[in-house]
Design a protein around this motif. Structure first.
Motif, PDB file in Angstrom:
ATOM      1  N   ALA A  81      10.375   2.586 -17.106  1.00 36.62           N
ATOM      2  CA  ALA A  81      10.866   2.479 -18.370  1.00 36.62           C
ATOM      3  C   ALA A  81      11.213   1.277 -18.743  1.00 36.62           C
ATOM      4  N   TRP A  82      11.324  -0.015 -17.732  1.00 41.22           N
ATOM      5  CA  TRP A  82      11.487  -1.448 -17.721  1.00 41.22           C
ATOM      6  C   TRP A  82      10.344  -2.098 -17.699  1.00 41.22           C
ATOM      7  N   PHE A  83       9.188  -1.914 -16.864  1.00 38.20           N
ATOM      8  CA  PHE A  83       7.983  -2.719 -16.759  1.00 38.20           C
ATOM      9  C   PHE A  83       6.899  -2.050 -17.456  1.00 38.20           C
ATOM     10  N   CYS A 106      12.844  -5.898  -6.417  1.00 43.81           N
ATOM     11  CA  CYS A 106      12.951  -4.695  -7.419  1.00 43.81           C
ATOM     12  C   CYS A 106      12.664  -3.457  -6.784  1.00 43.81           C
ATOM     13  N   ALA A 107      11.764  -3.305  -5.897  1.00 42.98           N
ATOM     14  CA  ALA A 107      11.537  -1.954  -5.128  1.00 42.98           C
ATOM     15  C   ALA A 107      12.704  -1.464  -4.477  1.00 42.98           C
ATOM     16  N   VAL A 108      13.117  -2.450  -3.692  1.00 44.43           N
ATOM     17  CA  VAL A 108      14.485  -2.146  -2.643  1.00 44.43           C
ATOM     18  C   VAL A 108      15.734  -1.808  -3.474  1.00 44.43           C
ATOM     19  N   HIS A 109      15.822  -2.349  -4.493  1.00 40.78           N
ATOM     20  CA  HIS A 109      17.055  -2.339  -5.474  1.00 40.78           C
ATOM     21  C   HIS A 109      16.911  -1.331  -6.696  1.00 40.78           C
ATOM     22  N   ASN A 151       0.824  -1.232  -0.048  1.00 41.29           N
ATOM     23  CA  ASN A 151      -0.081   0.098   0.038  1.00 41.29           C
ATOM     24  C   ASN A 151       0.760   1.144  -0.080  1.00 41.29           C
ATOM     25  N   THR A 152       1.955   1.200  -0.095  1.00 41.67           N
ATOM     26  CA  THR A 152       2.894   2.423  -0.360  1.00 41.67           C
ATOM     27  C   THR A 152       3.013   2.724  -1.803  1.00 41.67           C
ATOM     28  N   PHE A 153       2.412   2.075  -2.598  1.00 38.26           N
ATOM     29  CA  PHE A 153       2.386   2.437  -3.954  1.00 38.26           C
ATOM     30  C   PHE A 153       0.997   3.226  -4.377  1.00 38.26           C
ATOM     31  N   GLU A 154       1.013   4.178  -5.428  1.00 43.45           N
ATOM     32  CA  GLU A 154      -0.199   4.846  -5.599  1.00 43.45           C
ATOM     33  C   GLU A 154      -1.203   3.775  -6.198  1.00 43.45           C
ATOM     34  N   ARG A 155      -0.863   2.760  -6.895  1.00 41.92           N
ATOM     35  CA  ARG A 155      -1.799   1.922  -7.574  1.00 41.92           C
ATOM     36  C   ARG A 155      -2.491   1.273  -6.586  1.00 41.92           C
ATOM     37  N   THR A 156      -2.250   1.221  -5.315  1.00 45.48           N
ATOM     38  CA  THR A 156      -2.901   0.375  -4.516  1.00 45.48           C
ATOM     39  C   THR A 156      -3.400   1.463  -3.382  1.00 45.48           C
ATOM     40  N   ILE A 203       0.008  -6.130  -9.787  1.00 49.56           N
ATOM     41  CA  ILE A 203       1.535  -6.272  -9.506  1.00 49.56           C
ATOM     42  C   ILE A 203       2.255  -5.534 -10.738  1.00 49.56           C
ATOM     43  N   SER A 204       1.673  -5.696 -11.822  1.00 48.53           N
ATOM     44  CA  SER A 204       2.158  -4.975 -13.055  1.00 48.53           C
ATOM     45  C   SER A 204       2.155  -3.472 -12.902  1.00 48.53           C
ATOM     46  N   GLY A 205       1.165  -3.047 -12.198  1.00 49.86           N
ATOM     47  CA  GLY A 205       0.930  -1.300 -11.918  1.00 49.86           C
ATOM     48  C   GLY A 205       2.286  -1.188 -10.824  1.00 49.86           C
ATOM     49  N   ILE A 206       2.336  -1.701  -9.792  1.00 53.93           N
ATOM     50  CA  ILE A 206       3.368  -1.544  -8.902  1.00 53.93           C
ATOM     51  C   ILE A 206       4.670  -1.590  -9.479  1.00 53.93           C
TER      52      ILE A 206
END
Length: 140
Positions: free
Chosen positions: A48-50, A119-122, A17-22, A38-41
């Motif tokens: 650029a990648w996802f 992915c988020a952490v790195h 829930n830290t992401f805008e999508r959620t 998950i794709s939105g996150i």
């Protein structure tokens, strides 16, 4: 090179829930089994990648379409780990997309979410990564 280890307890509600999508969504595991959230996150983490715009919307209970979406998400994540993060997945049990899409298997969903969390952490978007790090502190 660095590696990711699977031995880490995952509680997705505390960081998803830290992401805008959620925002303002109380997520249940079944909400994540079509790959769209998950794709939105992932798109927030590395836009650029996802770009997973080819995922099928409104898959409802069609487990074959869910599995197809989830495989695309998983493959994009694995490519990101290898090509962008240059990280190896050491002793990490890969999520079974069939089990997630067909049976709403929470163990395999947790594995997929662990990959998303990595992915988020790195990621290069340090401000979002910092938000994720803050959300993780209670888990550690």
């Amino acid at each position: 090179s660095s590696g990711i280890n699977a031995e880490w307890p995952l509680r997705p509600g505390e960081w998803l829930n830290t992401f805008e999508r959620t925002d303002d969504i109380l997520l249940e595991s079944a909400d994540l089994t079509d790959g769209l959230i998950i794709s939105g996150i992932l798109n927030e983490i590395a836009p650029a990648w996802f770009d997973l715009s080819d995922l099928k919307d409104n898959v409802s209970d069609n487990w074959r379409l869910k599995v197809s979406n989830l495989r695309k998400v998983k493959n994009a994540i694995l490519d990101y780990y290898q090509e962008v993060l240059e990280l190896e997945l050491v002793n990490f049990p890969m999520p079974d997309c069939n089990a997630i899409g067909e049976k709403n298997d929470t163990e395999n969903l947790g594995r997929l979410l662990q990959l998303v969390l990595g992915c988020a952490v790195h990621c290069d978007k340090k401000e979002k990564s910092t938000d994720c790090d803050s959300a993780l502190i209670p888990l550690l």
